[in-house]
Design a protein around this motif. Structure first.
Motif, PDB file in Angstrom:
ATOM      1  N   GLN A  46       0.826  -1.205   0.000  1.00  0.00           N
ATOM      2  CA  GLN A  46       0.000   0.000   0.000  1.00  0.00           C
ATOM      3  C   GLN A  46       0.864   1.261   0.000  1.00  0.00           C
ATOM      4  O   GLN A  46       0.602   2.208  -0.728  1.00  0.00           O
ATOM      5  N   ARG A  47       1.927   1.257   0.813  1.00  0.00           N
ATOM      6  CA  ARG A  47       2.841   2.402   0.841  1.00  0.00           C
ATOM      7  C   ARG A  47       3.509   2.592  -0.519  1.00  0.00           C
ATOM      8  O   ARG A  47       3.697   3.722  -0.985  1.00  0.00           O
ATOM      9  N   TYR A  48       3.877   1.472  -1.165  1.00  0.00           N
ATOM     10  CA  TYR A  48       4.468   1.542  -2.503  1.00  0.00           C
ATOM     11  C   TYR A  48       3.480   2.176  -3.479  1.00  0.00           C
ATOM     12  O   TYR A  48       3.836   3.090  -4.230  1.00  0.00           O
ATOM     13  N   PHE A  49       2.232   1.685  -3.486  1.00  0.00           N
ATOM     14  CA  PHE A  49       1.223   2.228  -4.396  1.00  0.00           C
ATOM     15  C   PHE A  49       1.040   3.724  -4.169  1.00  0.00           C
ATOM     16  O   PHE A  49       1.047   4.514  -5.104  1.00  0.00           O
ATOM     17  N   ASP A  50       0.871   4.114  -2.921  1.00  0.00           N
ATOM     18  CA  ASP A  50       0.616   5.506  -2.580  1.00  0.00           C
ATOM     19  C   ASP A  50       1.811   6.387  -2.976  1.00  0.00           C
ATOM     20  O   ASP A  50       1.640   7.440  -3.603  1.00  0.00           O
ATOM     21  N   ALA A  51       3.019   5.967  -2.625  1.00  0.00           N
ATOM     22  CA  ALA A  51       4.215   6.752  -2.926  1.00  0.00           C
ATOM     23  C   ALA A  51       4.471   6.823  -4.424  1.00  0.00           C
ATOM     24  O   ALA A  51       4.899   7.871  -4.938  1.00  0.00           O
ATOM     25  N   THR A  52       4.218   5.753  -5.141  1.00  0.00           N
ATOM     26  CA  THR A  52       4.404   5.739  -6.590  1.00  0.00           C
ATOM     27  C   THR A  52       3.441   6.712  -7.247  1.00  0.00           C
ATOM     28  O   THR A  52       3.818   7.492  -8.121  1.00  0.00           O
ATOM     29  N   TRP A  53       2.179   6.681  -6.834  1.00  0.00           N
ATOM     30  CA  TRP A  53       1.169   7.558  -7.417  1.00  0.00           C
ATOM     31  C   TRP A  53       1.519   9.027  -7.166  1.00  0.00           C
ATOM     32  O   TRP A  53       1.375   9.871  -8.039  1.00  0.00           O
ATOM     33  N   ARG A  54       2.027   9.335  -5.971  1.00  0.00           N
ATOM     34  CA  ARG A  54       2.371  10.714  -5.622  1.00  0.00           C
ATOM     35  C   ARG A  54       3.788  11.113  -6.049  1.00  0.00           C
ATOM     36  O   ARG A  54       4.136  12.283  -6.004  1.00  0.00           O
ATOM     37  N   GLY A  55       4.622  10.132  -6.411  1.00  0.00           N
ATOM     38  CA  GLY A  55       6.014  10.431  -6.733  1.00  0.00           C
ATOM     39  C   GLY A  55       6.823  10.791  -5.496  1.00  0.00           C
ATOM     40  O   GLY A  55       7.777  11.556  -5.563  1.00  0.00           O
ATOM     41  N   ASP A  56       6.465  10.194  -4.369  1.00  0.00           N
ATOM     42  CA  ASP A  56       7.094  10.493  -3.081  1.00  0.00           C
ATOM     43  C   ASP A  56       8.327   9.605  -2.884  1.00  0.00           C
ATOM     44  O   ASP A  56       8.231   8.479  -2.385  1.00  0.00           O
ATOM     45  N   VAL A  57       9.485  10.123  -3.264  1.00  0.00           N
ATOM     46  CA  VAL A  57      10.732   9.356  -3.209  1.00  0.00           C
ATOM     47  C   VAL A  57      11.088   8.980  -1.773  1.00  0.00           C
ATOM     48  O   VAL A  57      11.556   7.867  -1.514  1.00  0.00           O
ATOM     49  N   ALA A  58      10.883   9.897  -0.834  1.00  0.00           N
ATOM     50  CA  ALA A  58      11.217   9.613   0.571  1.00  0.00           C
ATOM     51  C   ALA A  58      10.397   8.426   1.080  1.00  0.00           C
ATOM     52  O   ALA A  58      10.928   7.539   1.761  1.00  0.00           O
ATOM     53  N   GLN A  59       9.115   8.369   0.748  1.00  0.00           N
ATOM     54  CA  GLN A  59       8.292   7.245   1.189  1.00  0.00           C
ATOM     55  C   GLN A  59       8.678   5.971   0.442  1.00  0.00           C
ATOM     56  O   GLN A  59       8.711   4.896   1.040  1.00  0.00           O
ATOM     57  N   LEU A  60       8.971   6.082  -0.851  1.00  0.00           N
ATOM     58  CA  LEU A  60       9.408   4.897  -1.596  1.00  0.00           C
ATOM     59  C   LEU A  60      10.675   4.309  -0.984  1.00  0.00           C
ATOM     60  O   LEU A  60      10.833   3.093  -0.934  1.00  0.00           O
ATOM     61  N   ARG A  61      11.561   5.161  -0.518  1.00  0.00           N
ATOM     62  CA  ARG A  61      12.803   4.684   0.095  1.00  0.00           C
ATOM     63  C   ARG A  61      12.513   3.795   1.313  1.00  0.00           C
ATOM     64  O   ARG A  61      13.280   2.891   1.616  1.00  0.00           O
ATOM     65  N   LEU A  87      15.105   5.505  -7.948  1.00  0.00           N
ATOM     66  CA  LEU A  87      14.470   6.608  -7.228  1.00  0.00           C
ATOM     67  C   LEU A  87      14.829   7.963  -7.838  1.00  0.00           C
ATOM     68  O   LEU A  87      13.993   8.886  -7.831  1.00  0.00           O
ATOM     69  N   ALA A  88      16.013   8.101  -8.406  1.00  0.00           N
ATOM     70  CA  ALA A  88      16.374   9.338  -9.104  1.00  0.00           C
ATOM     71  C   ALA A  88      15.461   9.548 -10.308  1.00  0.00           C
ATOM     72  O   ALA A  88      15.039  10.680 -10.594  1.00  0.00           O
ATOM     73  N   GLY A  89      15.124   8.456 -10.989  1.00  0.00           N
ATOM     74  CA  GLY A  89      14.189   8.540 -12.116  1.00  0.00           C
ATOM     75  C   GLY A  89      12.799   8.953 -11.668  1.00  0.00           C
ATOM     76  O   GLY A  89      12.134   9.768 -12.320  1.00  0.00           O
ATOM     77  N   VAL A  90      12.343   8.403 -10.556  1.00  0.00           N
ATOM     78  CA  VAL A  90      11.036   8.784 -10.011  1.00  0.00           C
ATOM     79  C   VAL A  90      11.034  10.265  -9.654  1.00  0.00           C
ATOM     80  O   VAL A  90      10.071  10.988  -9.948  1.00  0.00           O
ATOM     81  N   ALA A  91      12.124  10.741  -9.062  1.00  0.00           N
ATOM     82  CA  ALA A  91      12.219  12.150  -8.647  1.00  0.00           C
ATOM     83  C   ALA A  91      12.202  13.097  -9.845  1.00  0.00           C
ATOM     84  O   ALA A  91      11.713  14.229  -9.732  1.00  0.00           O
ATOM     85  N   SER A  92      12.711  12.652 -10.982  1.00  0.00           N
ATOM     86  CA  SER A  92      12.843  13.536 -12.139  1.00  0.00           C
ATOM     87  C   SER A  92      11.615  13.561 -13.046  1.00  0.00           C
ATOM     88  O   SER A  92      11.578  14.333 -13.996  1.00  0.00           O
TER      89      SER A  92
END
Length: 154
Positions: A46-61, A87-92
């Protein structure tokens, strides 16, 4: 549209109830000993889904082991990154939330055995139709993804 918090937890409870019913029909008296473990892994997904949708690198970590790798193929091209590169790709990039995309993420399969787990996810976002497979391991009482493999199905 943001996924509802905890929307996967109900699914895990239903799966446990179904497993108990199947075991009872087979004459096996088995409880869901790993129900707590299953809930913890579902919360991780669930945290992965939420962080991916929002692009939240800190939570993905918080979802991935620092030594994790992300590998697979996208449109016929091999894909291999360390977690930091991923994660750098997600951030960009612009997140699905920033693009106004609805959340199209689904947990298709979950298998938890003692200190390891496997999950199969279907994630539609950013013009892709991903199937992700997670290898998950409990380390020092914390569940973390150690490998994410993926493919885009056209």
């Amino acid at each position: 549209m943001r996924p509802e918090p905890g929307w996967l937890a109900g699914r895990a409870s239903r799966e446990c109830a179904l497993a108990k019913e199947v075991h009872a029909e087979a004459g096996v008296n088995e409880e869901c000993d790993s129900m707590s473990d299953t809930n913890e892994v579902v919360e991780l997904v669930q945290r992965y889904f939420d962080a991916t949708w929002r692009g939240d690198v800190a939570q993905l970590r918080t979802v991935f082991d620092p030594r994790a790798i992300v590998a697979g193929e996208v449109n016929g091209q091999p894909y291999y990154k360390t977690i930091d590169e991923y994660l750098a790709g997600v951030a960009s990039r612009k997140s699905p939330a920033e693009r106004g995309e609805k959340a199209e993420m689904e947990l298709l399969m979950l298998d938890v055995q003692h200190n390891i787990a496997t999950a199969k996810l279907h994630v539609r976002m950013l013009g892709f139709n991903y199937y992700n497979y997670f290898s998950i391991m409990r380390q020092q009482d914390k569940w973390l993804v150690i490998t994410k493999t993926l493919t885009n199905v056209q």
